[in-house]
Scaffold this active site. Sequence first.
Site, PDB file in Angstrom:
ATOM      1  N   HIS A  66      -4.600  -2.912 -29.666  1.00 48.10           N
ATOM      2  CA  HIS A  66      -5.253  -2.634 -28.453  1.00 48.10           C
ATOM      3  C   HIS A  66      -6.776  -3.209 -28.654  1.00 48.10           C
ATOM      4  O   HIS A  66      -7.317  -4.439 -29.710  1.00 48.10           O
ATOM      5  CB  HIS A  66      -5.803  -0.861 -28.672  1.00 48.10           C
ATOM      6  CG  HIS A  66      -6.702  -0.967 -30.054  1.00 48.10           C
ATOM      7  ND1 HIS A  66      -7.754  -1.010 -29.716  1.00 48.10           N
ATOM      8  CD2 HIS A  66      -6.217  -0.131 -30.940  1.00 48.10           C
ATOM      9  CE1 HIS A  66      -8.470  -0.305 -30.717  1.00 48.10           C
ATOM     10  NE2 HIS A  66      -7.656  -0.594 -31.317  1.00 48.10           N
ATOM     11  N   CYS A  67      -7.889  -3.338 -27.798  1.00 51.88           N
ATOM     12  CA  CYS A  67      -9.099  -3.655 -28.002  1.00 51.88           C
ATOM     13  C   CYS A  67      -9.598  -2.677 -26.983  1.00 51.88           C
ATOM     14  O   CYS A  67      -9.693  -1.630 -26.871  1.00 51.88           O
ATOM     15  CB  CYS A  67      -8.978  -5.158 -27.456  1.00 51.88           C
ATOM     16  SG  CYS A  67      -8.706  -5.879 -25.349  1.00 51.88           S
ATOM     17  N   VAL A  68     -11.068  -3.310 -26.584  1.00 53.84           N
ATOM     18  CA  VAL A  68     -11.405  -2.152 -25.829  1.00 53.84           C
ATOM     19  C   VAL A  68     -11.211  -1.592 -24.130  1.00 53.84           C
ATOM     20  O   VAL A  68     -10.993  -1.223 -24.398  1.00 53.84           O
ATOM     21  CB  VAL A  68     -13.216  -2.599 -25.624  1.00 53.84           C
ATOM     22  CG1 VAL A  68     -14.046  -1.496 -24.525  1.00 53.84           C
ATOM     23  CG2 VAL A  68     -13.555  -3.113 -26.746  1.00 53.84           C
TER      24      VAL A  68
END
Length: 182
Positions: free
Chosen positions: A118-120
């Site tokens: 994941h990231c943002v």
Amino acid sequence: MRKLRRDPPPVQELEALLESHKGGTHHVDEVIPNLYLGDIVIAKDKKKLKKMGITHILNAAHASWECTEDGIDYGPDVQYYGITAEDCPEFNMSVYFRQGAKFIHKALNTPNGKILVHCVLGKSRSATLVLAYLMIYQGFSLVDAIRYVTERRCISPNRGFLQQLQQLEMDLHFTFWRCAML
């Protein structure tokens, strides 16, 4: 004279390919069995992660200004790997391609292993690392990796990341042909 490697398509064609596959965006989507691509919302939801059986988390926005969940204690049953990456074309994400791919590969080869990358928003940094994994460990071309992932999730790696993935593809082809010639 035979051409030994196929150059990836220009960035504009890759961007058009990404644009042509605009589906819905969820907090998390399964890309291949046990490999999930998601956003910060799912990364913060420890109950949902536990229910999903997540054993590994690769955070591509670790300690970045937009990512505030870095202090979450996922517990002893979850292995965490954080990469401090900025979602800007000038950021050199390629230095994390092999490390990230290795962490994903290790997670998928762990008994009952399930990984969330994941990231943002789960569209650029994390998607770039998943594309690199598919290219390095699964033998996908960049175009095939993009097509495969976009059938499952709307992604949009920035132009700089796409260029770095193009270079990865050329490096992988060079290595393949060099080994084949030996």
